[in-house]
Design an enzyme around this catalytic site. Structure first.
Site, PDB file in Angstrom:
ATOM      1  N   SER A  97      -7.237   8.797  12.082  1.00  0.00           N
ATOM      2  CA  SER A  97      -6.924   7.369  12.130  1.00  0.00           C
ATOM      3  C   SER A  97      -7.743   6.639  11.071  1.00  0.00           C
ATOM      4  CB  SER A  97      -7.241   6.810  13.519  1.00  0.00           C
ATOM      5  OG  SER A  97      -6.783   5.479  13.628  1.00  0.00           O
ATOM      6  N   ARG A 153     -16.286  10.833  25.336  1.00  0.00           N
ATOM      7  CA  ARG A 153     -15.419   9.761  25.844  1.00  0.00           C
ATOM      8  C   ARG A 153     -14.983  10.076  27.269  1.00  0.00           C
ATOM      9  NH1 ARG A 153     -11.476   8.498  20.634  1.00  0.00           N
ATOM     10  NH2 ARG A 153     -13.156   7.918  19.206  1.00  0.00           N
ATOM     11  N   GLU A 203      -1.441  12.812  17.011  1.00  0.00           N
ATOM     12  CA  GLU A 203      -2.462  12.111  16.229  1.00  0.00           C
ATOM     13  C   GLU A 203      -3.699  12.988  16.042  1.00  0.00           C
ATOM     14  OE1 GLU A 203      -5.839   8.736  16.714  1.00  0.00           O
ATOM     15  OE2 GLU A 203      -4.091   8.576  18.037  1.00  0.00           O
ATOM     16  N   ARG A 246      -6.941  16.341  24.720  1.00  0.00           N
ATOM     17  CA  ARG A 246      -7.664  15.165  25.214  1.00  0.00           C
ATOM     18  C   ARG A 246      -8.830  15.646  26.076  1.00  0.00           C
ATOM     19  NH1 ARG A 246      -5.651  10.210  24.940  1.00  0.00           N
ATOM     20  NH2 ARG A 246      -3.511  10.986  24.758  1.00  0.00           N
ATOM     21  N   ARG A 275      -9.458  19.143  18.462  1.00  0.00           N
ATOM     22  CA  ARG A 275      -8.036  18.783  18.409  1.00  0.00           C
ATOM     23  C   ARG A 275      -7.352  19.404  17.200  1.00  0.00           C
ATOM     24  NH1 ARG A 275      -5.568  12.785  19.447  1.00  0.00           N
ATOM     25  NH2 ARG A 275      -6.627  13.178  21.446  1.00  0.00           N
TER      26      ARG A 275
END
Length: 438
Positions: free
Chosen positions: A353, A261, A350, A276, A391
């Site tokens: 999800s 990403r 987070e 991130r 993460r």
């Protein structure tokens, strides 16, 4: 993608959903183009009928030796063909414009989705475990990882630029261990696990509703190839254009893949450590189920429960939040985020999800099944991040650190960590190396 007939009858609901999600709404333009498109379709169909009827009459006239009338009709058919070619070009342009507007229409939000603008408006629905407290000065994951020679961000940046890293030794083993644990859990729960393409065609990301909204987050290569940001796209597209069999229950798919990403728009946010980054790995769940509210909600709870189970195996405190309209994706109908306690942030972050899309993806992907009456219907699709690494290494290292700098390894991970119960403290590792050299 929503049904155009439904959109015509529920314009205000479409507008309201877009407002609540904070995304552009072009429904008025869509309806204008839709009206033009339908008018052109009628003209094209009418001209085709007249041309076909005329062509058939020519044969009859020639058979009756009425040559002059046949030649006149041939000239008329040529006029119709010329006129038809023009209308067909207009129709093709209108249909493409219509398609682009349809792709831009966001999904609705469920009635129980909180209304809000940002993640600050998300609603906590469940808290599991106590926040970790330390009697010593705790270190963050980057300090721990560097001291244990598990993480090297500096050389990652040197080689690949910002938001890149190396995982070394126990860092790699831990990274792979959480993925394999997730794969084994999902396999035991009836998922078909896959290794999927990481380079996909644009159509795949359009079908999965990552485009057009997510185009700025995606790396484009040459020859119509894009790097995936999650295996959800290739998993959803696995059955694209097919009629699947749901008679034995939902189709459960999972994949482990690298993901890429751009993190566009995140300049200055979460720049320290592994939160991130541009490249990471995910174990993703994707489900195709019957298009009923009961089946969809059941599967949403199931895939969320799978992610919860993994966090419980990792012995980490977490909470679940209902994601508000302004924070959920344009394509999602209902979404839960699972946030794991990260001591260095002094907050939950987070890590997972879960999303329900109803038939929004299925309409784009032409994913259908036959219901109990034999009628063709679009599937419901759902997805969930079973685990994302590196993460997940943030809470693993930070919550399980000890005062001497060693890291406790949860029981469930030990079979994947060569039986180790801990990652030894730097001093212990140095002593071991010295003894080996001696």
């Amino acid at each position: 993608m929503l049904d155009i007939k439904w959109i015509r009858e529920h314009v205000e609901e479409v507008k309201q959903a877009a407002r609540h999600k904070g995304v552009p709404c072009q429904v008025e333009e869509l309806l204008r183009v839709d009206e033009v498109r339908r008018g052109l379709q009628q003209q094209v169909e009418q001209l085709r009928r007249e041309r076909n009827r005329g062509t058939g009459q020519i044969a009859e006239l020639l058979k009756a030796k009425r040559v002059e009338e046949a030649e006149a009709l041939k000239a008329k058919v040529r006029e119709w063909n010329s006129e038809l070619a023009g209308y067909e070009l207009e129709l093709a342009a209108a249909e493409e414009q219509h398609r682009q507007f349809m792709l831009s229409v966001s999904n609705l939000a469920s009635p129980d989705t909180p209304i809000g603008a940002t993640d600050a408006d998300n609603v906590v629905v469940k808290v599991v475990g106590e926040k970790t407290e330390f009697v010593f000065e705790a270190r963050d994951h980057l300090e721990l990882g560097e001291a244990l020679d598990m993480i090297d961000v500096a050389r990652g940046v040197k080689v690949a630029g910002s938001r890149n890293y190396y995982l070394k030794g126990m860092g790699l083993h831990l990274h792979r261990a959480v993925q394999q644990l997730a794969i084994d859990v999902l396999t035991d729960r009836g998922f078909t696990v896959m290794d999927v393409p990481l380079l996909v065609r644009e159509e795949t990301l359009l079908n999965a509703a990552f485009f057009p909204a997510g185009r700025d987050q995606t790396y484009e290569l040459e020859e119509n190839k894009w790097l995936v940001g999650t295996s959800e796209g290739p998993l959803v597209s696995y059955y694209a254009g097919e009629i699947v069999d749901l008679s034995a229950g939902p189709i459960r798919l999972a994949a482990v893949s690298n993901c890429f990403r751009k993190e566009a728009g995140s300049a200055g946010r979460d720049v320290r450590g592994l939160y991130r980054v541009h490249q990471f790995a995910k174990v993703e769940q994707v489900v195709l189920c019957e298009n009923t509210p009961e089946a969809a909600e059941h599967m949403l709870q199931e895939i969320t429960g799978n992610a919860e189970h993994l966090l419980e195996l990792l012995e980490l405190p977490y909470r679940i939040v209902a994601v508000c309209t302004g924070d959920m994706g344009s394509k999602n109908y209902k979404q839960f985020d699972i946030e794991t306690w990260m001591p260095s942030r002094g907050a939950y972050g987070e890590t997972h999800s879960s999303s329900l899309l109803l038939d929004y993806q299925a309409r784009r992907s032409q994913l259908r099944y036959r219901d109990a009456d034999g009628e063709l219907r679009y599937c419901c699709t759902l997805n969930n991040t079973a685990v994302a690494s590196p993460r997940i290494l943030i809470p693993l290292l930070e919550n399980h650190q000890r005062e001497d700098g060693s890291i406790y390894i949860p029981q469930a991970l030990r079979p994947y960590m060569r039986g180790l119960a801990e990652i030894p403290a730097p001093a212990a590792q140095a002593a071991t190396r010295a003894a080996e050299r001696a």
